[in-house]
Structures are given as C-alpha cells and as structure tokens.
Design a protein around this motif. Structure first.
Motif, mmCIF file in Angstrom:
data_model
loop_
_atom_site.group_PDB
_atom_site.id
_atom_site.type_symbol
_atom_site.label_atom_id
_atom_site.label_comp_id
_atom_site.label_asym_id
_atom_site.label_seq_id
_atom_site.Cartn_x
_atom_site.Cartn_y
_atom_site.Cartn_z
ATOM 1 N N GLY A 194 72.207 65.825 34.339
ATOM 2 C CA GLY A 194 72.158 67.245 34.598
ATOM 3 C C GLY A 194 73.413 67.997 34.262
ATOM 4 N N HIS A 195 74.329 67.389 33.498
ATOM 5 C CA HIS A 195 75.573 68.063 33.149
ATOM 6 C C HIS A 195 75.569 68.423 31.663
ATOM 7 N N LYS A 196 76.240 69.539 31.379
ATOM 8 C CA LYS A 196 76.362 69.932 29.980
ATOM 9 C C LYS A 196 77.306 68.973 29.258
ATOM 10 N N PRO A 197 76.968 68.586 28.058
ATOM 11 C CA PRO A 197 77.840 67.634 27.339
ATOM 12 C C PRO A 197 79.216 68.216 27.079
ATOM 13 N N ASP A 198 80.223 67.384 27.238
ATOM 14 C CA ASP A 198 81.570 67.758 26.818
ATOM 15 C C ASP A 198 81.656 67.670 25.304
ATOM 16 N N PRO A 199 82.651 68.339 24.728
ATOM 17 C CA PRO A 199 82.807 68.240 23.267
ATOM 18 C C PRO A 199 82.971 66.806 22.787
ATOM 19 N N ASP A 200 83.601 65.973 23.582
ATOM 20 C CA ASP A 200 83.801 64.596 23.138
ATOM 21 C C ASP A 200 82.717 63.655 23.645
ATOM 22 N N GLY A 201 81.691 64.214 24.293
ATOM 23 C CA GLY A 201 80.569 63.396 24.723
ATOM 24 C C GLY A 201 80.809 62.589 25.977
ATOM 25 N N ASP A 202 81.830 62.920 26.741
ATOM 26 C CA ASP A 202 82.143 62.131 27.931
ATOM 27 C C ASP A 202 81.151 62.324 29.076
ATOM 28 N N ASP A 203 80.168 63.206 28.880
ATOM 29 C CA ASP A 203 79.225 63.457 29.969
ATOM 30 C C ASP A 203 78.485 62.194 30.384
ATOM 31 N N ARG A 204 78.376 61.232 29.483
ATOM 32 C CA ARG A 204 77.648 60.013 29.839
ATOM 33 C C ARG A 204 78.397 59.189 30.883
ATOM 34 N N TRP A 205 79.629 59.532 31.200
ATOM 35 C CA TRP A 205 80.437 58.758 32.139
ATOM 36 C C TRP A 205 80.572 59.438 33.490
ATOM 37 N N PHE A 206 79.605 60.242 33.861
ATOM 38 C CA PHE A 206 79.544 60.718 35.244
ATOM 39 C C PHE A 206 78.813 59.647 36.050
ATOM 40 N N LEU A 207 79.557 58.895 36.845
ATOM 41 C CA LEU A 207 79.021 57.740 37.554
ATOM 42 C C LEU A 207 79.000 58.004 39.052
ATOM 43 N N ARG A 208 77.899 57.672 39.673
ATOM 44 C CA ARG A 208 77.718 57.938 41.099
ATOM 45 C C ARG A 208 77.950 56.647 41.899
ATOM 46 N N TYR A 209 78.661 56.803 43.013
ATOM 47 C CA TYR A 209 78.958 55.687 43.908
ATOM 48 C C TYR A 209 78.689 56.108 45.349
ATOM 49 N N GLU A 210 78.232 55.149 46.130
ATOM 50 C CA GLU A 210 78.072 55.377 47.561
ATOM 51 C C GLU A 210 79.237 54.720 48.293
ATOM 52 N N LEU A 211 79.876 55.483 49.189
ATOM 53 C CA LEU A 211 80.923 54.947 50.046
ATOM 54 C C LEU A 211 80.393 54.890 51.476
ATOM 55 N N LYS A 212 80.548 53.758 52.107
ATOM 56 C CA LYS A 212 80.201 53.627 53.517
ATOM 57 C C LYS A 212 81.459 53.248 54.275
ATOM 58 N N THR A 213 81.876 54.125 55.177
ATOM 59 C CA THR A 213 83.147 53.924 55.863
ATOM 60 C C THR A 213 83.096 52.693 56.751
ATOM 61 N N ALA A 214 84.207 51.931 56.731
ATOM 62 C CA ALA A 214 84.278 50.670 57.469
ATOM 63 C C ALA A 214 85.284 50.713 58.607
ATOM 64 N N SER A 215 86.380 51.459 58.447
ATOM 65 C CA SER A 215 87.384 51.550 59.503
ATOM 66 C C SER A 215 88.154 52.851 59.343
ATOM 67 N N ALA A 216 88.653 53.356 60.472
ATOM 68 C CA ALA A 216 89.392 54.610 60.448
ATOM 69 C C ALA A 216 90.794 54.386 59.890
ATOM 70 N N GLY A 217 91.315 55.387 59.189
ATOM 71 C CA GLY A 217 92.668 55.287 58.665
ATOM 72 C C GLY A 217 92.836 56.135 57.425
ATOM 73 N N THR A 218 94.024 56.088 56.860
ATOM 74 C CA THR A 218 94.360 56.829 55.645
ATOM 75 C C THR A 218 94.812 55.850 54.578
ATOM 76 N N GLY A 219 94.328 56.052 53.369
ATOM 77 C CA GLY A 219 94.705 55.169 52.273
ATOM 78 C C GLY A 219 94.358 55.803 50.953
#
Length: 417
Positions: A72-97
């Motif tokens: 659903g994204h408009k292609p970049d001039p260099d065609g990098d649109d194919r590298w929009f990658l989705r990830y799910e994060l599930k929090t495991a412990s509180a903190g900063t990192g």
C-alpha cells in the motif's frame, strides 16, 4: 521518503511506527503488550533483517516476530518500497534499551530507543470477612522464651516448647485483584495500630491446591477457604510481636508455570506488592500515598517452598527481601522439592524437625543457612494436641506444629522489624 532513524553503516534501513513520522524512540507497555512496527530497508544482500529488543545488560525487553511485507505504499524512485517489513513485538520485561535491526551476520543497521513501561495492577476489590474487619483474634502459638534453649547445642536435657496465646487486634482482609487479564486473590492481616506500610511479611501456604481447584479460584470457593485460614493464624502471631502487615497470596496449581497470566508476581512483582499495600491502607481508612516497600520478609510452610522460590526469582532482584524462613520443607522426602534459595542480602533460615546433616537433606548448599531443629522431644504432648504413637510424636504432627505454631517465635527475632 525520509529515514526514521539515522542508519548505522552504509545501509538505508529505518524504523517507522504507523504514519506517525520520524521515530527516535518507541514506548510500549506494560508487559504482555503487543505492537506492530515497520522496518524500512533490507539487508545488504536483500535478506530480511532480524530485530533485537534488549536492555543494556542484554536482557530481552520484547520478543520479535516477522509478519511479512507491508503493502500500500507508493514506490520510491529507487524501488525500496518492497522493503517495508512488518514485525510484531511482544513485551517481555519492563525497562529501557534498544530495538536494533541486524543483518544475517549480526551487524546492526539501525537502532532506536525502546522503552517498556512499568505495568500496573488494573483493579483491586476488597472483600470483607464478616461484618466487622476490626476484631481481636487469639491464636495458639509457641511462647518465644521457650525456644531459647533450642538455639544452642547441645540442647539442655528436658527442654520443651511452651504453648501460649497470641492476641492482637487486627483487620483481616481478602482482596480480589485483576491483573494481566487474570483474577488473583490475596489475604492480608493488618494490625489495628499499623502506621508503617513500607515493610511487610509475605507468607506462602503449602502448594497443595490441585489443578482441579483452578476452576473455583475466580470465585474463591471450593477448597480455597481452607488455605485462607493462614491469614489469621500467622497474621495474629506477627501482630502480637510488631504492627506489621502480613500478606498471604493464594496460589493456584497453575502458578507453577510462573507466567504473568498464572502467577501474580511473574510480571511487575514489586509494583504488585506496592499496589496491595495501598489497598490495605485504603481498606482500613487511611489515604494511600503511593507505597514503596523497602523491606520484605518471606516465609513458607511445607511445600509452599515452591511458591517462595518463584517469589525470590520474580522479586529477589529488587533487593527488598531481607529474610527468608522455610518452615519444615525438609520433612518432605517422598517427592522432589526445591530448597530454600541462598538469596544475597537476606537472612536465610530453616525451621525443621530434620537435622541439616540428615542424609535425607540432599542439597549440601543449604547447610549454610541458619537452622533451628525442633524434633519430637521439643514438643509436649497435650498442650499441642499431639498424641504420641509408641512414645513418639509422629512426624506429620510435628510438621503441622512447626507450620502452625512457630511464626510468633520466629518473628520475635526477625531481622525485618
């Protein structure tokens, strides 16, 4: 399209979150929360990047899972649109990192700050035992002075323990807590003149509740009132010695998995304790002021050692546990059980009918704990209701005597004051 973080090295990888624009840091929380993030850019060889969510010590803040490419994204001039990658994060412990994108060689491409917020107990309801929670209760217990001869070796001949009454005005409370989508129950005994809520003792009942009792836990019916009795039995004994709150968490068989949805202390255990202490104050008419416990003692009876061990795992890292007392878990020899952990900064005590050198005590490491041995000769026959069999009080009766009657004596010399 602009990058969302300054890339590391020669890559043009970047992070974004929805369409919120440039992203230098991301906050998720509390533990157990899931969030979808999008990574812009692939590895140098075109491979899918790996995400690592770690605190500065290398502990995992969240687990990550690749979900696929986002369209659903408009292609970049260099065609990098194919590298929009989705990830799910599930929090495991509180903190900063950091949340870091890595290629297949482990080289970082991009990094942003990741904050997993401290969770909070969503709701605590108070259930009152009887019509009046302010009562004077009397419990039988061992008189402190009679224990003194048993603290030296050899024990003077003819020394026996003495039974007496522990009496104190207390508030007995029963709390229902909703946390991490699960109902939990906690008993509390609050002496009437309690003013310090920065210190408390936690007592774990024996780990005898079966998986068949899980179904009645949400309503606290069935067999659960059987273990509720420990709130007053131990709470009054503590209250006569000093005005300190006793907490009795009611633990299911499912709690053995030590997950946030089964064990009330598995996530944000310190915050959970503070929230319960705030609830204690509110229940007796005091205004909670955001409790921060600084000193906690913890004890267990019999197989309750399993609950104590998991509590030490979940809360021990905070440094607030200053004392651990194991009441006669060494008597359990038919099934394997955990031993009282050696917790740094805490006094570790075994109160038992077993000698630390008994061959049935398998772990030599626990012999470094303090021991108080109270065998059959220590217990009189009538005042404790312990009939002798063949001239000797049977071991199971001794087991119950130690678990039910020794708390006052141990609290009189406790390091948690």
């Amino acid at each position: 399209m602009a990058h969302f973080v300054k890339p590391l090295g020669a890559s043009d990888a970047g992070f974004r979150q929805g369409s919120n624009g440039a992203l230098a840091s991301m906050t998720i929380g509390p533990v157990g929360t899931t969030k979808v993030v999008v990574l812009w850019g692939g590895g140098r060889g075109g491979e899918i990047l790996k995400l690592a969510a770690l605190d500065p010590k290398g502990n995992r803040l969240a687990t990550t899972r690749y979900l696929g490419q986002e369209g659903g994204h408009k292609p970049d001039p260099d065609g990098d649109d194919r590298w929009f990658l989705r990830y799910e994060l599930k929090t495991a412990s509180a903190g900063t990192g950091t949340l870091t994108a890595l290629d297949k060689t482990g080289m970082p491409f991009a990094r942003i700050e990741l904050i997993v917020e401290t969770g909070s107990v969503s709701k605590i309801d108070q259930t009152i035992r009887g019509a009046d929670i302010s009562t004077t209760e009397t419990q039988s217990s061992v008189v402190t002075s009679s224990v003194i001869p048993f603290k030296s070796s050899p024990v003077p001949k003819g020394s026996t323990l003495t039974m007496g009454a522990a009496t104190a005005p207390v508030h007995e409370l029963l709390f229902r807590m909703n946390k991490d989508g699960t109902t939990y129950w906690i008993g509390a005994c609050v002496p009437e003149n309690t003013s310090d809520f920065t210190r408390a003792y936690v007592f774990f009942h024996p780990d005898t509740m079966a998986s068949t009792d899980n179904g009645t836990y949400a309503t606290f019916t069935g067999n659960w009132p059987r273990v509720q009795r420990y709130t007053l039995i131990q709470g009054v004994q503590l209250a006569e010695v000093r005005p300190m709150v006793l907490l009795v968490p009611f633990m299911t068989a499912a709690s053995r998995t030590n997950q946030s949805t089964t064990n009330m202390f598995a996530s944000h255990g310190f915050d959970t304790l503070n929230t319960i202490m705030d609830a204690c104050q509110a229940a007796i008419g005091k205004t909670p002021r955001g409790t921060k416990l600084d000193t906690v003692g913890v004890a267990s009876f019999s197989s309750g050692i399993e609950h104590l061990v998991r509590f030490a795992i979940n809360v021990g890292g905070t440094g607030i546990i200053k004392e651990q007392i194991d009441f006669d878990s060494a008597f359990i020899t038919k099934q394997k059980h955990s031993n009282l952990p050696k917790l740094a900064g805490a006094t570790n005590i075994q109160v038992t009918q077993m000698s630390p050198h008994d061959p049935r005590v398998k772990d030599a490491k626990i012999r470094s704990h303090k021991w108080l041995q109270l065998d059959a000769d220590a217990w009189p026959t009538t005042s404790f209701g312990a009939p002798r069999k063949g001239g000797v009080v049977d071991g199971f009766t001794l087991h119950n005597n130690i678990g039910n009657f020794m708390f006052r004596a141990m609290m009189s010399t406790s390091s948690v004051t």
